[in-house]
Motif scaffolding. Sequence first.
Motif, PDB file in Angstrom:
ATOM      1  N   ALA A 109       0.831  -1.210   0.000  1.00  7.44           N
ATOM      2  CA  ALA A 109       0.000   0.000   0.000  1.00  7.44           C
ATOM      3  C   ALA A 109       0.863   1.257   0.000  1.00  7.44           C
ATOM      4  CB  ALA A 109      -0.932  -0.016   1.210  1.00  7.44           C
ATOM      5  N   LEU A 110       1.931   1.249   0.782  1.00 11.32           N
ATOM      6  CA  LEU A 110       2.826   2.414   0.810  1.00 11.32           C
ATOM      7  C   LEU A 110       3.564   2.601  -0.518  1.00 11.32           C
ATOM      8  CD1 LEU A 110       4.313   2.210   4.412  1.00 11.32           C
ATOM      9  CD2 LEU A 110       2.707   3.918   3.514  1.00 11.32           C
ATOM     10  N   GLY A 111       3.951   1.491  -1.158  1.00 12.86           N
ATOM     11  CA  GLY A 111       4.618   1.591  -2.458  1.00 12.86           C
ATOM     12  C   GLY A 111       3.742   2.263  -3.493  1.00 12.86           C
ATOM     13  N   ASN A 112       2.482   1.860  -3.557  1.00 17.86           N
ATOM     14  CA  ASN A 112       1.566   2.488  -4.514  1.00 17.86           C
ATOM     15  C   ASN A 112       1.211   3.912  -4.091  1.00 17.86           C
ATOM     16  OD1 ASN A 112       1.519   0.404  -6.361  1.00 17.86           O
ATOM     17  ND2 ASN A 112      -0.280  -0.567  -5.466  1.00 17.86           N
ATOM     18  N   PHE A 113       1.142   4.145  -2.781  1.00 14.66           N
ATOM     19  CA  PHE A 113       0.859   5.491  -2.273  1.00 14.66           C
ATOM     20  C   PHE A 113       1.957   6.474  -2.690  1.00 14.66           C
ATOM     21  CE2 PHE A 113       1.379   8.668   1.140  1.00 14.66           C
ATOM     22  CZ  PHE A 113       0.178   9.326   1.003  1.00 14.66           C
ATOM     23  N   ILE A 114       3.209   6.043  -2.575  1.00 10.89           N
ATOM     24  CA  ILE A 114       4.327   6.902  -2.986  1.00 10.89           C
ATOM     25  C   ILE A 114       4.200   7.287  -4.456  1.00 10.89           C
ATOM     26  CG2 ILE A 114       6.831   6.905  -3.425  1.00 10.89           C
ATOM     27  CD1 ILE A 114       7.089   5.302  -0.768  1.00 10.89           C
ATOM     28  N   ASP A 115       3.839   6.309  -5.296  1.00  9.69           N
ATOM     29  CA  ASP A 115       3.626   6.612  -6.721  1.00  9.69           C
ATOM     30  C   ASP A 115       2.517   7.637  -6.911  1.00  9.69           C
ATOM     31  OD1 ASP A 115       5.491   4.663  -7.178  1.00  9.69           O
ATOM     32  OD2 ASP A 115       4.241   3.497  -8.542  1.00  9.69           O
ATOM     33  N   ARG A 116       1.420   7.464  -6.196  1.00  2.00           N
ATOM     34  CA  ARG A 116       0.288   8.385  -6.355  1.00  2.00           C
ATOM     35  C   ARG A 116       0.689   9.808  -5.980  1.00  2.00           C
ATOM     36  NH1 ARG A 116      -3.899   5.486  -7.699  1.00  2.00           N
ATOM     37  NH2 ARG A 116      -4.083   3.376  -6.886  1.00  2.00           N
ATOM     38  N   VAL A 117       1.479   9.940  -4.914  1.00  5.44           N
ATOM     39  CA  VAL A 117       1.930  11.271  -4.504  1.00  5.44           C
ATOM     40  C   VAL A 117       2.897  11.842  -5.544  1.00  5.44           C
ATOM     41  CG1 VAL A 117       3.289  12.509  -2.756  1.00  5.44           C
ATOM     42  CG2 VAL A 117       1.535  10.861  -2.049  1.00  5.44           C
ATOM     43  N   ARG A 118       3.816  11.025  -6.038  1.00  2.01           N
ATOM     44  CA  ARG A 118       4.823  11.510  -7.000  1.00  2.01           C
ATOM     45  C   ARG A 118       4.247  11.783  -8.381  1.00  2.01           C
ATOM     46  NH1 ARG A 118       9.700   7.619  -7.439  1.00  2.01           N
ATOM     47  NH2 ARG A 118      10.456   9.280  -8.775  1.00  2.01           N
ATOM     48  N   PHE A 119       3.402  10.864  -8.876  1.00  3.92           N
ATOM     49  CA  PHE A 119       2.984  10.918 -10.282  1.00  3.92           C
ATOM     50  C   PHE A 119       1.477  11.080 -10.484  1.00  3.92           C
ATOM     51  CE2 PHE A 119       6.492   7.695  -9.977  1.00  3.92           C
ATOM     52  CZ  PHE A 119       7.507   8.540 -10.398  1.00  3.92           C
ATOM     53  N   ARG A 120       0.723  11.053  -9.397  1.00  7.27           N
ATOM     54  CA  ARG A 120      -0.747  11.017  -9.475  1.00  7.27           C
ATOM     55  C   ARG A 120      -1.221   9.779 -10.233  1.00  7.27           C
ATOM     56  NH1 ARG A 120      -3.656  14.757  -6.323  1.00  7.27           N
ATOM     57  NH2 ARG A 120      -2.153  16.358  -5.820  1.00  7.27           N
ATOM     58  N   ALA A 121      -0.401   8.759 -10.265  1.00  4.91           N
ATOM     59  CA  ALA A 121      -0.707   7.474 -10.896  1.00  4.91           C
ATOM     60  C   ALA A 121       0.277   6.446 -10.348  1.00  4.91           C
ATOM     61  CB  ALA A 121      -0.568   7.570 -12.413  1.00  4.91           C
ATOM     62  N   VAL A 122      -0.046   5.178 -10.553  1.00 10.01           N
ATOM     63  CA  VAL A 122       0.821   4.091 -10.113  1.00 10.01           C
ATOM     64  C   VAL A 122       1.549   3.526 -11.330  1.00 10.01           C
ATOM     65  CG1 VAL A 122       0.832   1.767  -9.110  1.00 10.01           C
ATOM     66  CG2 VAL A 122      -0.645   3.525  -8.149  1.00 10.01           C
ATOM     67  N   VAL A 123       2.837   3.276 -11.188  1.00  9.61           N
ATOM     68  CA  VAL A 123       3.637   2.685 -12.264  1.00  9.61           C
ATOM     69  C   VAL A 123       3.403   1.178 -12.255  1.00  9.61           C
ATOM     70  CG1 VAL A 123       5.976   2.274 -13.128  1.00  9.61           C
ATOM     71  CG2 VAL A 123       5.377   4.494 -12.109  1.00  9.61           C
ATOM     72  N   ASP A 124       2.867   0.662 -13.356  1.00  8.87           N
ATOM     73  CA  ASP A 124       2.667  -0.780 -13.526  1.00  8.87           C
ATOM     74  C   ASP A 124       3.580  -1.269 -14.639  1.00  8.87           C
ATOM     75  OD1 ASP A 124       0.730  -1.121 -11.542  1.00  8.87           O
ATOM     76  OD2 ASP A 124      -0.922  -0.661 -12.896  1.00  8.87           O
ATOM     77  N   PHE A 125       4.054  -2.517 -14.521  1.00 10.58           N
ATOM     78  CA  PHE A 125       5.019  -2.980 -15.528  1.00 10.58           C
ATOM     79  C   PHE A 125       5.030  -4.487 -15.764  1.00 10.58           C
ATOM     80  CE2 PHE A 125       7.075  -2.650 -11.442  1.00 10.58           C
ATOM     81  CZ  PHE A 125       7.756  -3.845 -11.310  1.00 10.58           C
ATOM     82  N   LEU A 126       4.331  -5.267 -14.988  1.00 10.83           N
ATOM     83  CA  LEU A 126       4.286  -6.719 -15.195  1.00 10.83           C
ATOM     84  C   LEU A 126       3.049  -7.046 -16.029  1.00 10.83           C
ATOM     85  CD1 LEU A 126       5.149  -7.740 -11.522  1.00 10.83           C
ATOM     86  CD2 LEU A 126       6.699  -7.747 -13.491  1.00 10.83           C
ATOM     87  N   ASP A 127       3.257  -7.585 -17.210  1.00  7.11           N
ATOM     88  CA  ASP A 127       2.180  -7.768 -18.178  1.00  7.11           C
ATOM     89  C   ASP A 127       2.120  -9.222 -18.634  1.00  7.11           C
ATOM     90  OD1 ASP A 127       0.142  -7.039 -19.970  1.00  7.11           O
ATOM     91  OD2 ASP A 127       1.596  -6.645 -21.560  1.00  7.11           O
ATOM     92  N   PHE A 128       1.061  -9.936 -18.229  1.00  4.37           N
ATOM     93  CA  PHE A 128       0.883 -11.347 -18.596  1.00  4.37           C
ATOM     94  C   PHE A 128      -0.287 -11.500 -19.569  1.00  4.37           C
ATOM     95  CE2 PHE A 128       3.251 -11.688 -14.681  1.00  4.37           C
ATOM     96  CZ  PHE A 128       4.076 -12.780 -14.912  1.00  4.37           C
ATOM     97  N   TYR A 129      -0.131 -12.416 -20.521  1.00  2.00           N
ATOM     98  CA  TYR A 129      -1.170 -12.669 -21.522  1.00  2.00           C
ATOM     99  C   TYR A 129      -0.998 -14.090 -22.048  1.00  2.00           C
ATOM    100  CZ  TYR A 129       2.998 -11.081 -23.954  1.00  2.00           C
ATOM    101  OH  TYR A 129       4.296 -10.915 -24.354  1.00  2.00           O
TER     102      TYR A 129
END
Length: 163
Positions: free
Chosen positions: A103-123
């Motif tokens: 929760a804190l990891g995503n919170f830091i992103d929201r404060v820094r970027f107003r969005a969360v950085v996602d990067f793991l993509d499965f298909y």
Amino acid sequence: MRYRIIAFVAFVALLLDQGTKALVLQQLPLDAGIPVTSFFSLVHVQNHGAAFGFLNDPGTTWQFWLFTLATLAAIVVVVVMARSAKEHERMLFVAFGAIVGGALGNFIDRVRFRAVVDFLDFYWAGWHWPAFNVADVFICFGAVLLVLHSFCAPNTPKEGSRT
């Protein structure tokens, strides 16, 4: 001891999450991707919503405040639950730490970027899972541990009840 376990797991989760996100920010332009296998790619996307793209609308700002309040509420709930847990329930404290760290990891992103950085993509075979990140993995891991704990914890009678 309970708070040391929670803090240690949260710190590890936060470190892994922010470290991997820093690499993505450094190495991949926004909306770019690198295929790794036939079913997995590393991508760089920004999620303005919740887990797995829920409420992902970059044109609105109310999600920021909603998810900020949800993060703070989750941390308060964890602290209250940790206080009432028994000292030997270490699986519970690991679960709490994983959830708080994610929760804190995503919170830091929201404060820094107003969005969360996602990067793991499965298909696979036309099926595509929404991109996610290490914080999401820790939150889900913590939730699974909570469920397992609820099944594995011994049923002890409440004070004053007869068994």
